[in-house]
Design a protein around this motif. Sequence first.
Motif, PDB file in Angstrom:
ATOM      1  N   SER A 146       2.687  20.375 -10.729  1.00 44.11           N
ATOM      2  CA  SER A 146       2.540  21.801 -10.483  1.00 44.11           C
ATOM      3  C   SER A 146       2.735  22.511 -11.821  1.00 44.11           C
ATOM      4  CB  SER A 146       3.585  22.260  -9.465  1.00 44.11           C
ATOM      5  OG  SER A 146       3.551  23.649  -9.314  1.00 44.11           O
ATOM      6  N   CYS A 150       6.131  23.957 -13.551  1.00 43.06           N
ATOM      7  CA  CYS A 150       7.317  23.381 -12.899  1.00 43.06           C
ATOM      8  C   CYS A 150       8.072  22.559 -13.931  1.00 43.06           C
ATOM      9  CB  CYS A 150       6.927  22.517 -11.707  1.00 43.06           C
ATOM     10  SG  CYS A 150       8.342  21.609 -11.032  1.00 43.06           S
ATOM     11  N   PHE A 162      10.563  20.507 -13.628  1.00 40.09           N
ATOM     12  CA  PHE A 162      10.847  19.103 -13.284  1.00 40.09           C
ATOM     13  C   PHE A 162       9.577  18.252 -13.357  1.00 40.09           C
ATOM     14  CE2 PHE A 162      15.060  19.797 -10.732  1.00 40.09           C
ATOM     15  CZ  PHE A 162      15.670  20.230 -11.899  1.00 40.09           C
ATOM     16  N   CYS A 163       8.409  18.830 -13.055  1.00 38.20           N
ATOM     17  CA  CYS A 163       7.158  18.091 -13.287  1.00 38.20           C
ATOM     18  C   CYS A 163       7.012  17.773 -14.773  1.00 38.20           C
ATOM     19  CB  CYS A 163       5.954  18.890 -12.796  1.00 38.20           C
ATOM     20  SG  CYS A 163       5.700  18.842 -11.002  1.00 38.20           S
ATOM     21  N   HIS A 214       5.230  16.448  -6.836  1.00 39.11           N
ATOM     22  CA  HIS A 214       5.794  17.785  -6.660  1.00 39.11           C
ATOM     23  C   HIS A 214       5.803  18.203  -5.197  1.00 39.11           C
ATOM     24  CE1 HIS A 214       6.816  21.954  -7.784  1.00 39.11           C
ATOM     25  NE2 HIS A 214       6.117  22.253  -6.694  1.00 39.11           N
ATOM     26  N   HIS A 261      11.316  22.354  -7.233  1.00 41.07           N
ATOM     27  CA  HIS A 261      10.826  20.971  -7.154  1.00 41.07           C
ATOM     28  C   HIS A 261      11.958  20.220  -6.476  1.00 41.07           C
ATOM     29  CE1 HIS A 261       8.622  17.368  -9.179  1.00 41.07           C
ATOM     30  NE2 HIS A 261       9.617  16.842  -8.443  1.00 41.07           N
TER      31      HIS A 261
HETATM   32 ZN    ZN Z   1       7.333  19.997  -9.877  1.00 39.99          ZN
END
Ligand code: ZN
Length: 116
Positions: A2, A5, A7-8, A47, A100
Amino acid sequence: MSADCIFCKIVDRTIPSPLVYEDSEVVAFQDINPQAAHHLLIIPRQHFADVGEAAAAGEGALLGKILTVAAELAKARNLAATGYRLVCNTGKDGGQTVRHLHVHLLGGRPLGWPPG
Ligand code: ZN
Ligand code: 5GP
Protein backbone atom coordinates in the motif's frame (compact mmCIF):
# COMPACT_ATOMS: atom_id res chain seq x y z
CA MET A 1 1.90 -3.12 -0.92
CA SER A 2 0.00 0.00 0.00
CA ALA A 3 1.55 3.30 -1.06
CA ASP A 4 2.64 5.44 1.89
CA CYS A 5 2.36 2.56 4.36
CA ILE A 6 5.42 2.65 6.61
CA PHE A 7 5.23 -1.06 7.46
CA CYS A 8 4.97 -2.03 3.77
CA LYS A 9 8.17 -0.04 3.29
CA ILE A 10 9.83 -2.01 6.10
CA VAL A 11 8.67 -5.24 4.43
CA ASP A 12 10.04 -4.23 1.02
CA ARG A 13 13.21 -2.82 2.66
CA THR A 14 12.61 0.74 1.39
CA ILE A 15 12.91 1.71 5.05
CA PRO A 16 15.78 -0.18 6.70
CA SER A 17 14.77 -1.89 9.92
CA PRO A 18 16.62 -5.00 11.11
CA LEU A 19 14.29 -7.98 11.02
CA VAL A 20 14.38 -10.28 14.04
CA TYR A 21 12.26 -12.84 12.18
CA GLU A 22 11.10 -13.37 8.62
CA ASP A 23 9.42 -16.03 6.54
CA SER A 24 7.33 -16.01 3.39
CA GLU A 25 4.28 -14.54 5.17
CA VAL A 26 5.39 -12.74 8.33
CA VAL A 27 8.17 -10.43 9.50
CA ALA A 28 9.06 -9.09 12.95
CA PHE A 29 11.19 -6.14 14.02
CA GLN A 30 11.87 -3.90 17.01
CA ASP A 31 9.40 -1.12 17.76
CA ILE A 32 11.09 2.25 17.14
CA ASN A 33 9.70 3.56 20.44
CA PRO A 34 9.96 0.60 22.81
CA GLN A 35 7.62 0.51 25.81
CA ALA A 36 9.38 -2.38 27.56
CA ALA A 37 12.74 -4.16 27.48
CA HIS A 38 11.28 -6.40 24.79
CA HIS A 39 8.97 -4.69 22.29
CA LEU A 40 8.61 -6.35 18.91
CA LEU A 41 6.08 -5.86 16.13
CA ILE A 42 4.92 -8.93 14.22
CA ILE A 43 3.27 -8.16 10.89
CA PRO A 44 2.11 -9.90 7.72
CA ARG A 45 4.04 -9.11 4.54
CA GLN A 46 0.70 -8.52 2.83
CA HIS A 47 -1.00 -5.23 3.60
CA PHE A 48 -4.19 -5.39 5.67
CA ALA A 49 -5.23 -2.23 7.45
CA ASP A 50 -6.22 -4.10 10.61
CA VAL A 51 -7.29 -7.44 12.06
CA GLY A 52 -10.86 -6.95 10.87
CA GLU A 53 -9.78 -6.47 7.28
CA ALA A 54 -7.65 -9.62 7.42
CA ALA A 55 -10.52 -11.59 9.00
CA ALA A 56 -12.94 -10.34 6.35
CA ALA A 57 -10.50 -11.50 3.67
CA GLY A 58 -10.57 -15.03 5.09
CA GLU A 59 -7.03 -14.82 6.44
CA GLY A 60 -7.61 -16.79 9.63
CA ALA A 61 -4.61 -19.03 9.02
CA LEU A 62 -2.38 -15.98 8.60
CA LEU A 63 -3.73 -14.47 11.82
CA GLY A 64 -2.95 -17.73 13.60
CA LYS A 65 0.52 -17.70 12.10
CA ILE A 66 1.17 -14.20 13.45
CA LEU A 67 0.25 -15.30 16.98
CA THR A 68 2.33 -18.46 16.63
CA VAL A 69 5.39 -16.46 15.56
CA ALA A 70 4.81 -14.04 18.46
CA ALA A 71 4.72 -16.92 20.96
CA GLU A 72 7.87 -18.44 19.47
CA LEU A 73 9.70 -15.10 19.64
CA ALA A 74 8.63 -14.70 23.28
CA LYS A 75 9.91 -18.18 24.08
CA ALA A 76 13.20 -17.52 22.29
CA ARG A 77 13.63 -14.41 24.46
CA ASN A 78 12.96 -16.38 27.65
CA LEU A 79 9.74 -14.46 28.29
CA ALA A 80 7.50 -17.49 28.54
CA ALA A 81 8.23 -18.15 32.23
CA THR A 82 7.72 -14.57 33.43
CA GLY A 83 4.99 -13.74 30.94
CA TYR A 84 4.41 -11.19 28.25
CA ARG A 85 1.61 -9.39 26.43
CA LEU A 86 0.39 -9.51 22.84
CA VAL A 87 -1.56 -6.44 21.74
CA CYS A 88 -3.41 -5.74 18.51
CA ASN A 89 -4.59 -2.14 18.63
CA THR A 90 -7.42 -1.66 16.14
CA GLY A 91 -8.91 1.57 14.87
CA LYS A 92 -9.20 4.96 16.52
CA ASP A 93 -10.54 3.88 19.91
CA GLY A 94 -8.07 0.99 19.93
CA GLY A 95 -5.20 3.47 19.64
CA GLN A 96 -3.96 2.15 16.30
CA THR A 97 -1.55 4.62 14.70
CA VAL A 98 -0.13 2.53 11.84
CA ARG A 99 -2.80 1.15 9.54
CA HIS A 100 -0.98 -2.07 8.67
CA LEU A 101 -2.03 -5.02 10.81
CA HIS A 102 0.49 -5.69 13.56
CA VAL A 103 0.76 -7.46 16.88
CA HIS A 104 2.90 -5.96 19.63
CA LEU A 105 4.96 -8.35 21.76
CA LEU A 106 5.76 -6.63 25.07
CA GLY A 107 7.77 -8.21 27.87
CA GLY A 108 10.56 -7.86 30.37
CA ARG A 109 8.62 -5.99 33.06
CA PRO A 110 5.26 -6.29 34.84
CA LEU A 111 2.63 -4.69 32.62
CA GLY A 112 -0.31 -2.82 34.12
CA TRP A 113 -3.96 -3.66 33.56
CA PRO A 114 -6.51 -2.35 32.70
CA PRO A 115 -5.09 -0.35 29.78
CA GLY A 116 -5.62 3.40 29.65
ZN1 ZN B 1 1.17 -1.81 4.69
P1 5GP C 1 -0.02 1.14 17.02
O1 5GP C 1 -0.12 2.41 17.82
O2 5GP C 1 -0.54 1.33 15.61
O3 5GP C 1 -0.62 -0.06 17.70
O4 5GP C 1 1.52 0.79 16.94
C1 5GP C 1 2.36 1.29 15.97
C2 5GP C 1 3.76 1.11 16.50
O5 5GP C 1 4.65 1.28 15.41
C3 5GP C 1 4.16 2.12 17.58
O6 5GP C 1 4.50 1.43 18.78
C4 5GP C 1 5.36 2.85 16.96
O7 5GP C 1 6.36 3.13 17.91
C5 5GP C 1 5.81 1.89 15.89
N1 5GP C 1 6.43 2.52 14.73
C6 5GP C 1 5.95 3.59 14.03
N2 5GP C 1 6.76 3.88 13.00
C7 5GP C 1 7.78 2.99 13.04
C8 5GP C 1 8.93 2.79 12.23
O8 5GP C 1 9.21 3.49 11.25
N3 5GP C 1 9.76 1.75 12.57
C9 5GP C 1 9.48 0.94 13.64
N4 5GP C 1 10.36 -0.05 13.89
N5 5GP C 1 8.41 1.11 14.42
C10 5GP C 1 7.55 2.12 14.13
